[in-house]
Design an enzyme around this catalytic site. Structure first.
Site, PDB file in Angstrom:
ATOM      1  N   GLY A  43       4.005 -23.173  59.656  1.00 33.64           N
ATOM      2  CA  GLY A  43       4.838 -22.122  60.247  1.00 33.64           C
ATOM      3  C   GLY A  43       5.557 -22.512  61.528  1.00 33.64           C
ATOM      4  O   GLY A  43       6.597 -21.950  61.855  1.00 33.64           O
ATOM      5  N   GLU A  96       2.470 -23.073  68.605  1.00 31.45           N
ATOM      6  CA  GLU A  96       2.062 -22.247  67.457  1.00 31.45           C
ATOM      7  C   GLU A  96       3.142 -21.207  67.203  1.00 31.45           C
ATOM      8  O   GLU A  96       3.841 -20.772  68.126  1.00 31.45           O
ATOM      9  CB  GLU A  96       0.690 -21.611  67.783  1.00 31.45           C
ATOM     10  CG  GLU A  96       0.137 -20.616  66.793  1.00 31.45           C
ATOM     11  CD  GLU A  96      -0.152 -21.188  65.404  1.00 31.45           C
ATOM     12  OE1 GLU A  96       0.749 -21.804  64.808  1.00 31.45           O
ATOM     13  OE2 GLU A  96      -1.262 -20.953  64.900  1.00 31.45           O
ATOM     14  N   ASP A  97       3.294 -20.832  65.948  1.00 33.94           N
ATOM     15  CA  ASP A  97       4.320 -19.833  65.627  1.00 33.94           C
ATOM     16  C   ASP A  97       3.870 -18.432  66.031  1.00 33.94           C
ATOM     17  O   ASP A  97       4.621 -17.702  66.667  1.00 33.94           O
ATOM     18  CB  ASP A  97       4.712 -19.880  64.138  1.00 33.94           C
ATOM     19  CG  ASP A  97       3.507 -19.853  63.194  1.00 33.94           C
ATOM     20  OD1 ASP A  97       2.353 -19.897  63.681  1.00 33.94           O
ATOM     21  OD2 ASP A  97       3.711 -19.806  61.975  1.00 33.94           O
ATOM     22  N   ASP A 100      -2.107 -14.268  65.902  1.00 23.64           N
ATOM     23  CA  ASP A 100      -2.289 -13.007  65.182  1.00 23.64           C
ATOM     24  C   ASP A 100      -3.732 -12.540  65.383  1.00 23.64           C
ATOM     25  O   ASP A 100      -4.079 -12.043  66.447  1.00 23.64           O
ATOM     26  CB  ASP A 100      -1.923 -13.248  63.722  1.00 23.64           C
ATOM     27  CG  ASP A 100      -1.917 -12.000  62.878  1.00 23.64           C
ATOM     28  OD1 ASP A 100      -1.468 -10.961  63.367  1.00 23.64           O
ATOM     29  OD2 ASP A 100      -2.363 -12.059  61.715  1.00 23.64           O
ATOM     30  N   ASP A 158       6.412 -17.494  56.841  1.00 24.88           N
ATOM     31  CA  ASP A 158       6.603 -17.198  55.417  1.00 24.88           C
ATOM     32  C   ASP A 158       5.900 -15.925  54.960  1.00 24.88           C
ATOM     33  O   ASP A 158       5.000 -15.412  55.618  1.00 24.88           O
ATOM     34  CB  ASP A 158       6.030 -18.348  54.585  1.00 24.88           C
ATOM     35  CG  ASP A 158       4.499 -18.364  54.583  1.00 24.88           C
ATOM     36  OD1 ASP A 158       3.918 -18.362  55.697  1.00 24.88           O
ATOM     37  OD2 ASP A 158       3.889 -18.344  53.513  1.00 24.88           O
ATOM     38  N   ARG A 164      10.907 -19.058  54.965  1.00 22.75           N
ATOM     39  CA  ARG A 164      10.758 -19.913  56.150  1.00 22.75           C
ATOM     40  C   ARG A 164      12.116 -20.370  56.677  1.00 22.75           C
ATOM     41  O   ARG A 164      12.265 -20.667  57.856  1.00 22.75           O
ATOM     42  CB  ARG A 164       9.937 -21.167  55.805  1.00 22.75           C
ATOM     43  CG  ARG A 164       8.471 -20.890  55.472  1.00 22.75           C
ATOM     44  CD  ARG A 164       7.703 -22.215  55.431  1.00 22.75           C
ATOM     45  NE  ARG A 164       6.399 -22.104  54.814  1.00 22.75           N
ATOM     46  CZ  ARG A 164       5.290 -21.724  55.450  1.00 22.75           C
ATOM     47  NH1 ARG A 164       5.337 -21.366  56.706  1.00 22.75           N
ATOM     48  NH2 ARG A 164       4.131 -21.668  54.811  1.00 22.75           N
TER      49      ARG A 164
HETATM   50  P1  IMP Z   1      -4.372 -16.000  62.926  1.00 23.13           P
HETATM   51  O1  IMP Z   1      -5.406 -17.018  62.637  1.00 23.13           O
HETATM   52  O2  IMP Z   1      -4.671 -14.674  62.312  1.00 23.13           O
HETATM   53  O3  IMP Z   1      -3.993 -15.878  64.379  1.00 23.13           O
HETATM   54  O4  IMP Z   1      -3.121 -16.409  62.082  1.00 23.13           O
HETATM   55  C1  IMP Z   1      -2.170 -17.222  62.528  1.00 23.13           C
HETATM   56  C2  IMP Z   1      -1.365 -17.713  61.350  1.00 23.13           C
HETATM   57  O5  IMP Z   1      -1.202 -16.724  60.328  1.00 23.13           O
HETATM   58  C3  IMP Z   1       0.005 -18.017  61.870  1.00 23.13           C
HETATM   59  O6  IMP Z   1       0.060 -19.347  62.328  1.00 23.13           O
HETATM   60  C4  IMP Z   1       0.870 -17.746  60.681  1.00 23.13           C
HETATM   61  O7  IMP Z   1       0.978 -18.894  59.906  1.00 23.13           O
HETATM   62  C5  IMP Z   1       0.130 -16.656  59.909  1.00 23.13           C
HETATM   63  N1  IMP Z   1       0.685 -15.322  60.230  1.00 23.13           N
HETATM   64  C6  IMP Z   1       0.117 -14.364  60.976  1.00 23.13           C
HETATM   65  N2  IMP Z   1       0.905 -13.273  61.079  1.00 23.13           N
HETATM   66  C7  IMP Z   1       2.022 -13.575  60.381  1.00 23.13           C
HETATM   67  C8  IMP Z   1       3.240 -12.858  60.115  1.00 23.13           C
HETATM   68  O8  IMP Z   1       3.506 -11.722  60.565  1.00 23.13           O
HETATM   69  N3  IMP Z   1       4.143 -13.495  59.336  1.00 23.13           N
HETATM   70  C9  IMP Z   1       3.948 -14.750  58.842  1.00 23.13           C
HETATM   71  N4  IMP Z   1       2.836 -15.454  59.067  1.00 23.13           N
HETATM   72  C10 IMP Z   1       1.875 -14.872  59.830  1.00 23.13           C
HETATM   73 MG    MG Z   2       0.761 -21.087  61.640  1.00 26.19          MG
END
Ligand code: IMP
Ligand code: MG
Length: 179
Positions: A43, A96-97, A100, A158, A164
Site C-alpha cells: 500500500g 506507511e500508508d 488503522d 486497495d 491502487r
Molecule cells: P492495521 O494493521 O489495521 O493498522 O492496518 C494497516 C494496513 O491495512 C494498511 O497498511 C493498509 O494496507 C490496510 N488498510 C487499513 N485501512 C485501509 C483502508 O481504509 N483502505 C485500504 N487499506 C487499508
Molecule cells: Mg499497508
C-alpha cells in the site's frame, strides 16, 4: 473504475502539498544522516516513491512485506519479506500508508527495533485513530492526514487489490463492498 468512487477524500494537489511538507520535515532532521527509508508493501508504494523524490539528500531504501495469519488485520503477523539492508546503527524511517487498527505498524516497529537501529521514526500518510485496537501504544512521529472511519482506496491503497492506481484518495461507494 472511477464509477465506484463515491467521493474524493484527498485530492492529488493536497497529496502533493502534504508529501512536500512531510519530506521537508524529514529532510531537516535526517539530511546529514543517510537514513534508510523502509516501506511496508504494497500500500505504501506510491507515497514512498513520492516521498523519497522530495527528500533531497543521501538515503537508502528497503521494503518489508508482512501478512497476518488469518488474512485479516486481527490475526497474528508474520514477515513474508524482510529488509536486506543491515540496519544496525542506522537511522531508519518507516513509511506507511495508513495506521488503522495499528497491528501492522506496531509489528513492523518491534521487528525493526530488534535490528538495533540508531533511531526508528514512523511516518504515516493517513491515521484512523478511531479504529485503534486496545494495547497499541505506538504513536506515529509524523502523520499526513487524520481521517474518519471510512474505507479509502487509491494512491497505493486497495480494495481486493483494485484501485491502487487512482492518483487521489477516494471513498468507495458502499454498494461496492456489499456485492
Ligand atoms: P492495521 O494493521 O489495521 O493498522 O492496518 C494497516 C494496513 O491495512 C494498511 O497498511 C493498509 O494496507 C490496510 N488498510 C487499513 N485501512 C485501509 C483502508 O481504509 N483502505 C485500504 N487499506 C487499508
Ligand atoms: Mg499497508
Amino acid at each position: 473504475m472511477e464509477e465506484n468512487i463515491q467521493r474524493v477524500l484527498i485530492s492529488e494537489a493536497e497529496l502533493r502539498a502534504k508529501v512536500q511538507e512531510l519530506a521537508g520535515i524529514l529532510q531537516q532532521r535526517f539530511a546529514d544522516k543517510n537514513p534508510v527509508f523502509v516501506g511496508v508493501l504494497k500500500g505504501v508504494l506510491i507515497f514512498f516513491s513520492d516521498m523519497i523524490r522530495q527528500f533531497d539528500a543521501q538515503c537508502q531504501i528497503d521494503f518489508m512485506w508482512i501478512s497476518s495469519y488469518n488474512g485479516t488485520t486481527a490475526g497474528e503477523m508474520t514477515v513474508k519479506k524482510d529488509v536486506s539492508t543491515d540496519l544496525e546503527g542506522r537511522h531508519v524511517i518507516i513509511l506507511e500508508d495508513i495506521f488503522d487498527t495499528g497491528g501492522s505498524l506496531d509489528f513492523t516497529y518491534r521487528h525493526l527495533l530488534t535490528k538495533h537501529p540508531a533511531s526508528l521514526t514512523v511516518c504515516t500518510l493517513l491515521d484512523k485513530p478511531s479504529r485503534r485496537k486496545p494495547g497499541i501504544t505506538l504513536q506515529p512521529d509524523y502523520t499526513g492526514f487524520v481521517i474518519d472511519n471510512v474505507f479509502v482506496v487509491g494512491y497505493g491503497m486497495d480494495y481486493n487489490e483494485q484501485y491502487r492506481n487512482l492518483p487521489y484518495i477516494g471513498v468507495l461507494k458502499p454498494e461496492v463492498y456489499q456485492q
